[in-house]
Design a protein around this motif. Sequence first.
Motif, PDB file in Angstrom:
ATOM      1  N   ASP A  47       0.827  -1.206   0.000  1.00 38.86           N
ATOM      2  CA  ASP A  47       0.000   0.000   0.000  1.00 38.86           C
ATOM      3  C   ASP A  47       0.859   1.252   0.000  1.00 38.86           C
ATOM      4  OD1 ASP A  47      -2.435  -1.290  -0.067  1.00 38.86           O
ATOM      5  OD2 ASP A  47      -2.789  -1.156   2.093  1.00 38.86           O
ATOM      6  N   PHE A  48       1.978   1.222   0.745  1.00 41.67           N
ATOM      7  CA  PHE A  48       2.866   2.386   0.796  1.00 41.67           C
ATOM      8  C   PHE A  48       3.449   2.679  -0.578  1.00 41.67           C
ATOM      9  CE2 PHE A  48       4.015   1.047   5.398  1.00 41.67           C
ATOM     10  CZ  PHE A  48       2.825   1.571   5.871  1.00 41.67           C
ATOM     11  N   GLU A  49       3.743   1.628  -1.350  1.00 42.14           N
ATOM     12  CA  GLU A  49       4.319   1.820  -2.682  1.00 42.14           C
ATOM     13  C   GLU A  49       3.328   2.495  -3.619  1.00 42.14           C
ATOM     14  OE1 GLU A  49       5.790  -1.878  -4.163  1.00 42.14           O
ATOM     15  OE2 GLU A  49       7.183  -2.127  -2.487  1.00 42.14           O
ATOM     16  N   SER A  50       2.054   2.115  -3.509  1.00 37.73           N
ATOM     17  CA  SER A  50       1.055   2.689  -4.408  1.00 37.73           C
ATOM     18  C   SER A  50       0.568   4.053  -3.928  1.00 37.73           C
ATOM     19  CB  SER A  50      -0.139   1.738  -4.555  1.00 37.73           C
ATOM     20  OG  SER A  50      -0.799   1.578  -3.325  1.00 37.73           O
ATOM     21  N   SER A  51       0.721   4.315  -2.652  1.00 39.05           N
ATOM     22  CA  SER A  51       0.286   5.589  -2.093  1.00 39.05           C
ATOM     23  C   SER A  51       1.272   6.005  -1.007  1.00 39.05           C
ATOM     24  CB  SER A  51      -1.123   5.447  -1.509  1.00 39.05           C
ATOM     25  OG  SER A  51      -1.551   6.650  -0.938  1.00 39.05           O
ATOM     26  N   PRO A  52       2.356   6.691  -1.403  1.00 37.63           N
ATOM     27  CA  PRO A  52       3.397   7.052  -0.442  1.00 37.63           C
ATOM     28  C   PRO A  52       2.850   7.855   0.733  1.00 37.63           C
ATOM     29  CG  PRO A  52       4.107   7.518  -2.683  1.00 37.63           C
ATOM     30  CD  PRO A  52       2.645   7.172  -2.745  1.00 37.63           C
ATOM     31  N   LEU A  53       3.367   7.527   1.913  1.00 39.98           N
ATOM     32  CA  LEU A  53       2.969   8.206   3.142  1.00 39.98           C
ATOM     33  C   LEU A  53       4.198   8.799   3.816  1.00 39.98           C
ATOM     34  CD1 LEU A  53       0.613   5.560   4.843  1.00 39.98           C
ATOM     35  CD2 LEU A  53      -0.077   7.660   3.704  1.00 39.98           C
ATOM     36  N   ASN A  57       3.383   8.444   9.368  1.00 42.98           N
ATOM     37  CA  ASN A  57       2.169   7.701   9.040  1.00 42.98           C
ATOM     38  C   ASN A  57       2.478   6.229   8.788  1.00 42.98           C
ATOM     39  OD1 ASN A  57       1.309  10.364   9.038  1.00 42.98           O
ATOM     40  ND2 ASN A  57      -0.077  10.081   7.333  1.00 42.98           N
ATOM     41  N   ARG A  58       3.606   5.961   8.132  1.00 44.57           N
ATOM     42  CA  ARG A  58       4.020   4.576   7.895  1.00 44.57           C
ATOM     43  C   ARG A  58       4.209   3.860   9.238  1.00 44.57           C
ATOM     44  NH1 ARG A  58       6.799   3.326   2.864  1.00 44.57           N
ATOM     45  NH2 ARG A  58       8.152   1.989   4.082  1.00 44.57           N
TER      46      ARG A  58
END
Length: 90
Positions: A47-53, A57-58
């Motif tokens: 999910d982090f790859e498709s929507s960087p945080l 937040n990570r």
Amino acid sequence: MNTANPQLEGLYLALSALVRQMITIGVLSQEDLDTAMAQAREQAEADFESSPLPDANRKAVLFPIELLALAGKGEAETFRALARRVALGT
């Protein structure tokens, strides 16, 4: 006062107790828990790859995964003790 944080602390403690109990009675092995938490981490990372945080937040997303991974190892602990272990990576 934000009631979400105390509610989440209680939820994490309840889930931690359930995880420990499932391991104790043999419904869940430590290996099964480790596998499930690794899968959860992988899903979060995808999910982090498709929507960087932002990094904070990570860490917030990964916190409950790490906490539950630690919950199965050892005796019951307070929320603060578990959170400290997550922060220290132990």
